[in-house]
Design a protein around this motif. Sequence first.
Motif, PDB file in Angstrom:
ATOM      1  N   ARG A  83       2.288   2.915  -4.026  1.00 15.52           N
ATOM      2  CA  ARG A  83       1.656   4.157  -4.231  1.00 15.52           C
ATOM      3  C   ARG A  83       2.618   5.000  -5.143  1.00 15.52           C
ATOM      4  NH1 ARG A  83       1.449   6.918   0.388  1.00 15.52           N
ATOM      5  NH2 ARG A  83       0.292   5.023   1.274  1.00 15.52           N
TER       6      ARG A  83
ATOM      7  N   ARG B  22       0.761  -1.110   0.002  1.00 15.76           N
ATOM      8  CA  ARG B  22      -0.123   0.064  -0.149  1.00 15.76           C
ATOM      9  C   ARG B  22       0.872   1.232   0.160  1.00 15.76           C
ATOM     10  NH1 ARG B  22      -5.051  -0.860  -0.123  1.00 15.76           N
ATOM     11  NH2 ARG B  22      -5.925  -3.024   0.897  1.00 15.76           N
ATOM     12  N   ASP B  23       1.822   1.233   0.853  1.00 10.58           N
ATOM     13  CA  ASP B  23       2.755   2.604   0.885  1.00 10.58           C
ATOM     14  C   ASP B  23       3.856   2.573  -0.328  1.00 10.58           C
ATOM     15  OD1 ASP B  23       5.233   4.131   1.766  1.00 10.58           O
ATOM     16  OD2 ASP B  23       3.649   4.792   3.404  1.00 10.58           O
TER      17      ASP B  23
ATOM     18  N   ILE C 169      -3.355  -1.889  -6.541  1.00  7.41           N
ATOM     19  CA  ILE C 169      -3.293  -2.203  -5.054  1.00  7.41           C
ATOM     20  C   ILE C 169      -3.855  -3.476  -4.459  1.00  7.41           C
ATOM     21  CG2 ILE C 169      -2.521  -1.453  -2.933  1.00  7.41           C
ATOM     22  CD1 ILE C 169      -1.100   0.983  -4.409  1.00  7.41           C
TER      23      ILE C 169
ATOM     24  N   THR D  53      -2.167   1.766  -9.354  1.00  2.97           N
ATOM     25  CA  THR D  53      -3.403   2.469  -8.876  1.00  2.97           C
ATOM     26  C   THR D  53      -4.049   1.963  -7.806  1.00  2.97           C
ATOM     27  OG1 THR D  53      -4.896   1.164 -10.195  1.00  2.97           O
ATOM     28  CG2 THR D  53      -4.012   2.924 -11.372  1.00  2.97           C
ATOM     29  N   PRO D  54      -4.596   2.667  -7.152  1.00  3.41           N
ATOM     30  CA  PRO D  54      -5.440   1.993  -5.759  1.00  3.41           C
ATOM     31  C   PRO D  54      -6.131   0.765  -6.254  1.00  3.41           C
ATOM     32  CG  PRO D  54      -5.843   4.106  -5.774  1.00  3.41           C
ATOM     33  CD  PRO D  54      -5.093   4.175  -7.188  1.00  3.41           C
TER      34      PRO D  54
END
Length: 185
Positions: A36, A32-33, A44, A40-41
């Motif tokens: 980034r 997640r970190d 992830i 893209t979200p």
Amino acid sequence: MSEKVILQTPTLRLARPDDRASLEALVERSVRDLGRGYYTPAQINSSLKYIFGIDGTLIADGTYFVVEVAGQPAGCGGWSYRRTLFGGDQFNDRSPAPLDPAVDAAKIRAFFVDPAFARRGIGRMLMQASEQAARAAGFRVLELMATLPGVPLYQALGFTATGALDQPVPDGTVVPFVPMCKPLG
């Protein structure tokens, strides 16, 4: 995390089955970190659901390492003498078949670093242990499937990109990766 913890000396050990929950949490923080800006979200989220995670086979085989700082996992990663190139236990494209060190490349697998310890030598420490173990097992070449944020580290460690892979997952999302290899001198 306090500065005192970050400055303590990292230690390397083999992963144990009881590490699984803390390592899964580390994987999620890392993806997640550190993902980034590269993914893209949606990529992830989908990669965490369908691809990334801990491979219990690596732990059972004794080829998966944990780096700890002050007793907390700062990173994990390892190598494999099996055909599976990437993906946690939930990933569908897996093969437990053993590799032949005379003709096959050892697989570098499941490297994740806690964002609080990124760029502090944790990945290098894991790679050094993995390379030494693969070499001792008779392998002459390493192969891995790099995440986009991992490519600079692997290049710095002597790996060369051999192409690109757009991995589709069941929800229709496509997650890009970079296959890489390195001869062991």
